[in-house]
Design a protein around this motif. Structure first.
Motif, PDB file in Angstrom:
ATOM      1  N   LYS A 170       8.869  17.291  -4.672  1.00  0.00           N
ATOM      2  CA  LYS A 170       7.888  17.428  -5.670  1.00  0.00           C
ATOM      3  C   LYS A 170       6.790  17.926  -5.104  1.00  0.00           C
ATOM      4  O   LYS A 170       5.392  17.279  -5.619  1.00  0.00           O
ATOM      5  N   ALA A 171       6.706  19.024  -4.490  1.00  0.00           N
ATOM      6  CA  ALA A 171       5.380  19.535  -3.994  1.00  0.00           C
ATOM      7  C   ALA A 171       4.294  19.969  -4.931  1.00  0.00           C
ATOM      8  O   ALA A 171       3.201  19.915  -4.729  1.00  0.00           O
ATOM      9  N   ASP A 172       4.890  19.949  -5.990  1.00  0.00           N
ATOM     10  CA  ASP A 172       3.730  20.441  -7.292  1.00  0.00           C
ATOM     11  C   ASP A 172       2.955  19.141  -7.326  1.00  0.00           C
ATOM     12  O   ASP A 172       1.950  19.456  -8.187  1.00  0.00           O
ATOM     13  N   THR A 173       3.120  18.199  -7.169  1.00  0.00           N
ATOM     14  CA  THR A 173       2.143  17.014  -7.181  1.00  0.00           C
ATOM     15  C   THR A 173       1.083  16.985  -6.173  1.00  0.00           C
ATOM     16  O   THR A 173       0.363  16.034  -6.040  1.00  0.00           O
ATOM     17  N   LEU A 174       1.213  17.988  -4.968  1.00  0.00           N
ATOM     18  CA  LEU A 174      -0.036  18.136  -4.209  1.00  0.00           C
ATOM     19  C   LEU A 174      -0.826  19.415  -4.607  1.00  0.00           C
ATOM     20  O   LEU A 174      -0.173  20.470  -4.857  1.00  0.00           O
ATOM     21  N   VAL A 256       7.626  25.093   8.102  1.00  0.00           N
ATOM     22  CA  VAL A 256       8.443  23.669   7.934  1.00  0.00           C
ATOM     23  C   VAL A 256       7.331  22.642   7.861  1.00  0.00           C
ATOM     24  O   VAL A 256       6.373  22.673   8.570  1.00  0.00           O
ATOM     25  N   PRO A 257       7.539  21.658   7.125  1.00  0.00           N
ATOM     26  CA  PRO A 257       8.501  21.300   6.296  1.00  0.00           C
ATOM     27  C   PRO A 257       8.508  21.789   4.925  1.00  0.00           C
ATOM     28  O   PRO A 257       7.074  22.060   4.292  1.00  0.00           O
ATOM     29  N   PHE A 258       9.309  22.413   4.159  1.00  0.00           N
ATOM     30  CA  PHE A 258       9.246  23.162   3.088  1.00  0.00           C
ATOM     31  C   PHE A 258       8.879  22.398   2.149  1.00  0.00           C
ATOM     32  O   PHE A 258       9.237  21.342   1.677  1.00  0.00           O
ATOM     33  N   GLY A 259       7.650  22.638   1.354  1.00  0.00           N
ATOM     34  CA  GLY A 259       7.214  22.048   0.181  1.00  0.00           C
ATOM     35  C   GLY A 259       7.961  22.440  -1.239  1.00  0.00           C
ATOM     36  O   GLY A 259       7.810  23.662  -1.401  1.00  0.00           O
ATOM     37  N   VAL A 260       8.819  21.675  -1.632  1.00  0.00           N
ATOM     38  CA  VAL A 260       9.896  22.304  -2.809  1.00  0.00           C
ATOM     39  C   VAL A 260       9.485  21.747  -4.117  1.00  0.00           C
ATOM     40  O   VAL A 260       9.051  20.563  -4.247  1.00  0.00           O
ATOM     41  N   VAL A 261       9.937  22.402  -5.250  1.00  0.00           N
ATOM     42  CA  VAL A 261      10.036  22.182  -6.535  1.00  0.00           C
ATOM     43  C   VAL A 261      11.028  22.353  -7.053  1.00  0.00           C
ATOM     44  O   VAL A 261      11.657  23.546  -6.833  1.00  0.00           O
ATOM     45  N   GLY A 262      11.962  21.424  -7.759  1.00  0.00           N
ATOM     46  CA  GLY A 262      13.253  21.774  -8.367  1.00  0.00           C
ATOM     47  C   GLY A 262      13.182  21.730  -9.812  1.00  0.00           C
ATOM     48  O   GLY A 262      12.291  20.938 -10.513  1.00  0.00           O
ATOM     49  N   ALA A 274      13.295  35.111 -18.211  1.00  0.00           N
ATOM     50  CA  ALA A 274      13.559  33.459 -17.968  1.00  0.00           C
ATOM     51  C   ALA A 274      13.529  33.203 -16.566  1.00  0.00           C
ATOM     52  O   ALA A 274      13.834  33.582 -15.656  1.00  0.00           O
ATOM     53  N   VAL A 275      12.962  31.975 -16.273  1.00  0.00           N
ATOM     54  CA  VAL A 275      12.632  31.586 -14.954  1.00  0.00           C
ATOM     55  C   VAL A 275      12.802  30.105 -14.961  1.00  0.00           C
ATOM     56  O   VAL A 275      12.575  29.648 -16.086  1.00  0.00           O
ATOM     57  N   LEU A 276      13.246  29.466 -14.022  1.00  0.00           N
ATOM     58  CA  LEU A 276      13.267  28.207 -13.717  1.00  0.00           C
ATOM     59  C   LEU A 276      11.826  27.774 -13.525  1.00  0.00           C
ATOM     60  O   LEU A 276      11.218  28.188 -12.647  1.00  0.00           O
ATOM     61  N   GLY A 277      11.506  26.471 -14.024  1.00  0.00           N
ATOM     62  CA  GLY A 277      10.235  26.086 -13.932  1.00  0.00           C
ATOM     63  C   GLY A 277      10.037  24.856 -14.347  1.00  0.00           C
ATOM     64  O   GLY A 277      10.863  24.173 -15.036  1.00  0.00           O
ATOM     65  N   ARG A 278       8.798  24.108 -14.109  1.00  0.00           N
ATOM     66  CA  ARG A 278       8.340  22.791 -14.607  1.00  0.00           C
ATOM     67  C   ARG A 278       7.059  23.019 -15.383  1.00  0.00           C
ATOM     68  O   ARG A 278       6.071  23.512 -14.992  1.00  0.00           O
ATOM     69  N   VAL A 287       9.918  27.742 -10.158  1.00  0.00           N
ATOM     70  CA  VAL A 287      10.548  27.309  -8.897  1.00  0.00           C
ATOM     71  C   VAL A 287      10.895  28.437  -7.774  1.00  0.00           C
ATOM     72  O   VAL A 287      10.441  28.275  -6.466  1.00  0.00           O
ATOM     73  N   GLU A 288      11.207  29.677  -8.301  1.00  0.00           N
ATOM     74  CA  GLU A 288      11.499  30.639  -7.263  1.00  0.00           C
ATOM     75  C   GLU A 288      10.377  31.448  -6.968  1.00  0.00           C
ATOM     76  O   GLU A 288      10.558  32.529  -6.449  1.00  0.00           O
ATOM     77  N   ASN A 289       9.149  31.069  -7.282  1.00  0.00           N
ATOM     78  CA  ASN A 289       7.718  31.943  -7.188  1.00  0.00           C
ATOM     79  C   ASN A 289       7.345  31.418  -5.530  1.00  0.00           C
ATOM     80  O   ASN A 289       6.868  30.264  -5.564  1.00  0.00           O
ATOM     81  N   LYS A 290       7.268  32.297  -4.649  1.00  0.00           N
ATOM     82  CA  LYS A 290       6.674  31.975  -3.444  1.00  0.00           C
ATOM     83  C   LYS A 290       5.566  31.565  -3.431  1.00  0.00           C
ATOM     84  O   LYS A 290       5.015  31.094  -2.370  1.00  0.00           O
ATOM     85  N   ASN A 291       4.526  31.983  -4.283  1.00  0.00           N
ATOM     86  CA  ASN A 291       3.198  31.497  -4.469  1.00  0.00           C
ATOM     87  C   ASN A 291       3.151  30.224  -4.855  1.00  0.00           C
ATOM     88  O   ASN A 291       1.876  29.700  -4.703  1.00  0.00           O
ATOM     89  N   HIS A 292       3.943  29.831  -5.623  1.00  0.00           N
ATOM     90  CA  HIS A 292       4.098  28.343  -6.106  1.00  0.00           C
ATOM     91  C   HIS A 292       4.495  27.384  -5.318  1.00  0.00           C
ATOM     92  O   HIS A 292       4.054  26.137  -5.237  1.00  0.00           O
ATOM     93  N   ASN A 293       5.478  27.595  -4.552  1.00  0.00           N
ATOM     94  CA  ASN A 293       5.896  26.679  -3.592  1.00  0.00           C
ATOM     95  C   ASN A 293       7.020  27.333  -2.758  1.00  0.00           C
ATOM     96  O   ASN A 293       7.434  28.287  -2.894  1.00  0.00           O
ATOM     97  N   ASP A 294       7.652  26.531  -1.648  1.00  0.00           N
ATOM     98  CA  ASP A 294       8.562  27.187  -0.780  1.00  0.00           C
ATOM     99  C   ASP A 294      10.359  26.905  -1.123  1.00  0.00           C
ATOM    100  O   ASP A 294      10.917  27.283  -0.196  1.00  0.00           O
TER     101      ASP A 294
END
Ligand code: GDP
Ligand code: MG
Length: 332
Positions: A170-174, A256-262, A274-278, A287-294
């Protein structure tokens, strides 16, 4: 939106071997409940095979760590992949988490044991069904502090028996600053505790390992008459780790460690894409934007560039270690 997973890149990774016989990839996810493990797996494989906790719906927690798996068959561009996801519900969810890693360690070793038994049979199934865990995704809570003592306990056991990839859940929380400071602290913690994560800094296999394997086999032939290890062929593996691999591994290790969002929810963005996102009230993390998370870095490594190496190093490094120790035990 695209539902392409990328398993057909296995063609390049395996030089067409994947086309002839299907592939098994066994991924384990570990981390306390609610960290987004099921969501991330479904995001990675664009599937909904792993059941997720619904918003506001909390499953009763198991009292000890459980090990459960789900298998799915994926086919893309003529490449067939049998994917097994092993989940570990109940891990780290209690006030006293002492030994909560035992069922996990036991499960991983049990799969090596099964493989070894099959390998030693004269009439063995070919190819031997591979239930060995090829990769363990370890979810770190996004506390922004450091690794917890439980993280250290578990990681320092797992790194000896399997390929471990730690991720910040849940890297989006940081915030951006919190995330990079957290990463740096985690890397320091890993070094301090001598935890070896995947990909390793040095090549996974070398000729020395092969020599020792051969010696073990010869000695067991002379000391043991009923031992079937003689039927096991130890073909010297010619694994060549080229400069490019080491180079890309260094780049990976810097992240590493990858900061991920699902997320399994598609959102329409500018241009009707259309993109996957929160989506939050203040905006959206893609989700798939490398500027947003890993996420994309993890996905690329796991599926598009390193899947074959994860499978090979499980066999050549972790299973081989297990096998050597086990055979040395039975020989005495
Ligand atoms: P699991 O128990 O680890 O398998 O977690 P789930 O995948 O069931 O997710 C638990 C909750 O966290 C759900 O409400 C998800 O929608 C939410 N969630 C999953 N991934 C993320 C993420 O990357 N960021 C945030 N903020 N929430 C997430
Ligand atoms: Mg789950």
């Amino acid at each position: 939106g695209s539902t392409y997973v990328g398993i057909d890149t296995l063609q390049e990774q395996t030089r067409l071997r994947a086309l002839r016989r299907g592939y098994s990839f066994n991924l384990m996810v570990i981390g306390r409940s609610g960290l987004g493990k099921s969501t991330l797996v479904n995001t990675l494989f664009k599937s909904t095979t792993v059941s997720r906790r619904k918003v506001g719906n909390v499953d009763p927690l198991p009292t000890t760590t459980q090990v459960r798996h789900t298998s799915t068959a994926l086919t893309e561009g003529g490449v067939h992949l049998d994917l097994t996801i092993t989940d570990t519900p109940g891990f780290g969810d209690h006030v006293n988490n002492e030994n909560c890693w035992d069922p996990i360690v036991t499960y991983i070793e049990k799969q090596y044991e099964r493989y070894l038994e099959e390998e030693q049979k004269v009439d063995r199934l070919l190819p031997i069904p591979d239930t060995r865990i090829h990769c363990c995704l370890y979810f770190i809570s996004p506390t922004g502090h450091s690794l917890s003592s439980l993280d250290v306990e578990v990681l320092s056991r797992l790194d000896k028996i399997t390929n471990v990839i730690p991720v910040i859940a849940k890297a989006d929380t940081l915030t951006v600053e919190e995330r990079s400071a957290f990463k740096e602290r985690i890397r320091a913690d890993l070094t301090d505790h001598g935890i070896n994560i995947y990909p390793p800094t040095s090549p996974t296999t070398n000729t020395t390992t092969n020599t020792t394997t051969t010696t073990t086999n010869t000695s067991s032939t002379t000391t043991n008459d009923h031992n079937t290890t003689t039927t096991t062929t130890t073909s010297p593996k010619t694994t060549t780790t080229n400069i490019n691999d080491l180079d890309s591994n260094t780049k990976i290790r810097e992240r590493v460690p990858f900061g991920v969002v699902g997320s399994c929810v598609w959102h329409e963005v500018h241009g009707g894409r259309a993109v996957l996102g929160r989506r939050c009230s203040w905006g959206m993390v893609e989700v798939e934007n490398k500027n947003h998370n890993d996420f994309a870095y993890l996905r690329d490594m796991l599926i598009r560039t390193h899947m074959q190496d994860l499978i090979d190093s499980t066999s050549e490094r972790h299973y081989e270690n297990f096998r050597r120790v086990r055979l040395a035990k039975t020989a005495t």
